[in-house]
Motif scaffolding. Structure first.
Motif, PDB file in Angstrom:
ATOM      1  N   ILE A 110       3.424  -5.232  -4.766  1.00 45.64           N
ATOM      2  CA  ILE A 110       2.593  -4.213  -3.967  1.00 45.64           C
ATOM      3  C   ILE A 110       2.733  -2.893  -4.403  1.00 45.64           C
ATOM      4  O   ILE A 110       1.945  -2.422  -4.653  1.00 45.64           O
ATOM      5  CB  ILE A 110       3.079  -4.333  -2.406  1.00 45.64           C
ATOM      6  CG1 ILE A 110       2.668  -5.817  -1.868  1.00 45.64           C
ATOM      7  CG2 ILE A 110       2.401  -3.288  -1.803  1.00 45.64           C
ATOM      8  CD1 ILE A 110       1.335  -6.020  -1.753  1.00 45.64           C
ATOM      9  N   HIS A 111       3.956  -2.868  -4.893  1.00 47.99           N
ATOM     10  CA  HIS A 111       4.392  -1.393  -5.508  1.00 47.99           C
ATOM     11  C   HIS A 111       3.437  -1.027  -6.846  1.00 47.99           C
ATOM     12  O   HIS A 111       2.838  -0.015  -7.006  1.00 47.99           O
ATOM     13  CB  HIS A 111       5.934  -0.999  -5.850  1.00 47.99           C
ATOM     14  CG  HIS A 111       6.665  -0.864  -4.635  1.00 47.99           C
ATOM     15  ND1 HIS A 111       6.388   0.101  -3.682  1.00 47.99           N
ATOM     16  CD2 HIS A 111       7.645  -1.719  -3.901  1.00 47.99           C
ATOM     17  CE1 HIS A 111       7.040   0.130  -2.654  1.00 47.99           C
ATOM     18  NE2 HIS A 111       7.998  -1.112  -2.954  1.00 47.99           N
ATOM     19  N   PRO A 112       3.547  -2.196  -7.797  1.00 47.09           N
ATOM     20  CA  PRO A 112       2.558  -1.638  -8.872  1.00 47.09           C
ATOM     21  C   PRO A 112       1.163  -1.805  -8.714  1.00 47.09           C
ATOM     22  O   PRO A 112       0.427  -0.819  -9.357  1.00 47.09           O
ATOM     23  CB  PRO A 112       2.964  -2.981  -9.691  1.00 47.09           C
ATOM     24  CG  PRO A 112       4.390  -3.363  -9.590  1.00 47.09           C
ATOM     25  CD  PRO A 112       4.173  -3.053  -8.030  1.00 47.09           C
ATOM     26  N   ILE A 113       0.661  -2.428  -7.833  1.00 45.68           N
ATOM     27  CA  ILE A 113      -0.688  -2.671  -7.428  1.00 45.68           C
ATOM     28  C   ILE A 113      -1.203  -1.151  -6.662  1.00 45.68           C
ATOM     29  O   ILE A 113      -2.116  -0.569  -7.058  1.00 45.68           O
ATOM     30  CB  ILE A 113      -0.972  -3.898  -6.356  1.00 45.68           C
ATOM     31  CG1 ILE A 113      -0.996  -5.035  -7.110  1.00 45.68           C
ATOM     32  CG2 ILE A 113      -2.312  -3.339  -5.705  1.00 45.68           C
ATOM     33  CD1 ILE A 113      -1.015  -6.288  -6.161  1.00 45.68           C
ATOM     34  N   ALA A 114       0.036  -0.675  -5.748  1.00 52.60           N
ATOM     35  CA  ALA A 114      -0.640   0.736  -5.135  1.00 52.60           C
ATOM     36  C   ALA A 114      -0.436   1.702  -6.130  1.00 52.60           C
ATOM     37  O   ALA A 114      -1.200   2.695  -6.143  1.00 52.60           O
ATOM     38  CB  ALA A 114       0.548   0.753  -4.222  1.00 52.60           C
ATOM     39  N   ALA A 115       0.667   1.679  -7.284  1.00 53.77           N
ATOM     40  CA  ALA A 115       0.539   2.752  -8.322  1.00 53.77           C
ATOM     41  C   ALA A 115      -0.794   2.427  -9.066  1.00 53.77           C
ATOM     42  O   ALA A 115      -1.318   3.580  -9.427  1.00 53.77           O
ATOM     43  CB  ALA A 115       1.722   2.227  -9.113  1.00 53.77           C
ATOM     44  N   ALA A 116      -1.259   1.231  -9.414  1.00 53.73           N
ATOM     45  CA  ALA A 116      -2.649   1.341 -10.188  1.00 53.73           C
ATOM     46  C   ALA A 116      -3.643   1.936  -9.427  1.00 53.73           C
ATOM     47  O   ALA A 116      -4.564   2.592  -9.867  1.00 53.73           O
ATOM     48  CB  ALA A 116      -2.792   0.104 -10.384  1.00 53.73           C
ATOM     49  N   LEU A 117      -3.910   1.888  -8.127  1.00 49.13           N
ATOM     50  CA  LEU A 117      -4.771   2.210  -7.259  1.00 49.13           C
ATOM     51  C   LEU A 117      -4.493   3.804  -7.091  1.00 49.13           C
ATOM     52  O   LEU A 117      -5.582   4.756  -7.200  1.00 49.13           O
ATOM     53  CB  LEU A 117      -4.716   1.883  -5.641  1.00 49.13           C
ATOM     54  CG  LEU A 117      -5.296   0.193  -5.722  1.00 49.13           C
ATOM     55  CD1 LEU A 117      -4.818  -0.189  -4.236  1.00 49.13           C
ATOM     56  CD2 LEU A 117      -6.509   0.205  -6.161  1.00 49.13           C
ATOM     57  N   GLN A 118      -3.309   4.348  -6.990  1.00 46.03           N
ATOM     58  CA  GLN A 118      -2.966   5.612  -6.945  1.00 46.03           C
ATOM     59  C   GLN A 118      -3.596   6.406  -8.315  1.00 46.03           C
ATOM     60  O   GLN A 118      -3.789   7.635  -8.413  1.00 46.03           O
ATOM     61  CB  GLN A 118      -1.449   5.824  -6.776  1.00 46.03           C
ATOM     62  CG  GLN A 118      -1.069   7.328  -6.204  1.00 46.03           C
ATOM     63  CD  GLN A 118       0.305   7.280  -5.783  1.00 46.03           C
ATOM     64  OE1 GLN A 118       1.164   6.502  -6.362  1.00 46.03           O
ATOM     65  NE2 GLN A 118       0.668   8.221  -5.149  1.00 46.03           N
ATOM     66  N   SER A 119      -3.133   5.735  -9.353  1.00 45.75           N
ATOM     67  CA  SER A 119      -3.532   6.318 -10.597  1.00 45.75           C
ATOM     68  C   SER A 119      -5.010   6.410 -10.764  1.00 45.75           C
ATOM     69  O   SER A 119      -5.632   7.421 -11.506  1.00 45.75           O
ATOM     70  CB  SER A 119      -3.043   5.255 -12.053  1.00 45.75           C
ATOM     71  OG  SER A 119      -4.147   4.082 -11.912  1.00 45.75           O
ATOM     72  N   ILE A 120      -5.849   5.830 -10.324  1.00 43.79           N
ATOM     73  CA  ILE A 120      -7.380   6.232 -10.200  1.00 43.79           C
ATOM     74  C   ILE A 120      -7.650   7.650  -9.716  1.00 43.79           C
ATOM     75  O   ILE A 120      -8.231   8.375 -10.285  1.00 43.79           O
ATOM     76  CB  ILE A 120      -8.095   5.248  -9.299  1.00 43.79           C
ATOM     77  CG1 ILE A 120      -8.148   3.857  -9.826  1.00 43.79           C
ATOM     78  CG2 ILE A 120      -9.667   5.610  -9.208  1.00 43.79           C
ATOM     79  CD1 ILE A 120      -8.560   2.650  -8.911  1.00 43.79           C
ATOM     80  N   GLY A 121      -6.740   7.934  -8.527  1.00 46.95           N
ATOM     81  CA  GLY A 121      -7.152   9.318  -7.907  1.00 46.95           C
ATOM     82  C   GLY A 121      -6.490  10.259  -8.995  1.00 46.95           C
ATOM     83  O   GLY A 121      -7.046  11.578  -9.456  1.00 46.95           O
ATOM     84  N   VAL A 122      -5.568   9.851  -9.719  1.00 46.03           N
ATOM     85  CA  VAL A 122      -4.720  10.812 -10.741  1.00 46.03           C
ATOM     86  C   VAL A 122      -5.476  11.387 -11.785  1.00 46.03           C
ATOM     87  O   VAL A 122      -5.929  12.148 -12.187  1.00 46.03           O
ATOM     88  CB  VAL A 122      -3.299  10.411 -11.029  1.00 46.03           C
ATOM     89  CG1 VAL A 122      -2.707  11.287 -11.882  1.00 46.03           C
ATOM     90  CG2 VAL A 122      -2.352  10.559  -9.769  1.00 46.03           C
ATOM     91  N   CYS A 123      -6.311  10.190 -12.369  1.00 45.73           N
ATOM     92  CA  CYS A 123      -7.176  10.219 -13.507  1.00 45.73           C
ATOM     93  C   CYS A 123      -8.461  11.091 -13.027  1.00 45.73           C
ATOM     94  O   CYS A 123      -8.734  12.013 -13.698  1.00 45.73           O
ATOM     95  CB  CYS A 123      -7.539   8.813 -13.743  1.00 45.73           C
ATOM     96  SG  CYS A 123      -6.331   7.788 -14.702  1.00 45.73           S
ATOM     97  N   LYS A 124      -9.098  10.969 -11.803  1.00 46.78           N
ATOM     98  CA  LYS A 124     -10.033  11.442 -11.595  1.00 46.78           C
ATOM     99  C   LYS A 124      -9.572  13.023 -11.349  1.00 46.78           C
ATOM    100  O   LYS A 124     -10.449  13.860 -11.795  1.00 46.78           O
ATOM    101  CB  LYS A 124     -10.783  11.103 -10.047  1.00 46.78           C
ATOM    102  CG  LYS A 124     -11.207   9.945 -10.060  1.00 46.78           C
ATOM    103  CD  LYS A 124     -11.821   9.486  -8.697  1.00 46.78           C
ATOM    104  CE  LYS A 124     -12.850   8.207  -8.969  1.00 46.78           C
ATOM    105  NZ  LYS A 124     -13.232   7.802  -7.720  1.00 46.78           N
TER     106      LYS A 124
END
Length: 130
Positions: A110-124
């Motif tokens: 769950i933690h890596p998946i949540a971090a990958a989803l969070q990276s979408i917002g950081v990239c934007k």
């Protein structure tokens, strides 16, 4: 239950985000910051083998990949630390139960998946100025 679930999730995600912000990688720096750092090291007499580094072209894709990989790495490290805390501090069970807990928590990253989803917002935010 809901309060502890929301509070724990918020604290964990904020901790992972600040862990990501502590990562110092050249892909996260602007050309001016890299050149300033090189001038600073040249003044100290330190020889650097990165003379061509500021001239390298970094695409948005490579910078986005660096952000995503860094955030997922922080998520994996956070999950590893959390698993060790569950086993060695909170776990007062047999070795078989501890191994089962580790395997069960490893099957649902769950933690890596949540971090990958969070990276979408950081990239934007960082790359698209959105």
């Amino acid at each position: 239950f809901v309060t502890s679930f929301i509070l724990a999730a918020m604290i964990e995600e904020i901790t992972k985000y600040f862990g990501f912000r502590m990562v110092d990688h050249p892909d996260f720096r602007t050309r001016e910051e890299i050149e300033e750092a090189m001038r600073y090291h040249e003044e100290d007499g330190v020889q650097q083998n990165v003379s061509s580094f500021p001239e390298q072209n970094r695409t948005f894709q490579s910078r986005g990949a660096a952000i995503t990989v860094s955030m997922v790495a922080v998520g994996v490290g956070f999950a590893c630390c959390e698993n060790l805390v569950y086993i060695f501090i909170y776990g007062k069970a047999t070795v078989a139960t501890e191994v089962f807990i580790l395997l069960a928590r490893s099957l649902f990253p769950i933690h890596p998946i949540a971090a990958a989803l969070q990276s979408i917002g950081v990239c934007k935010r960082d790359l698209e100025n959105n």
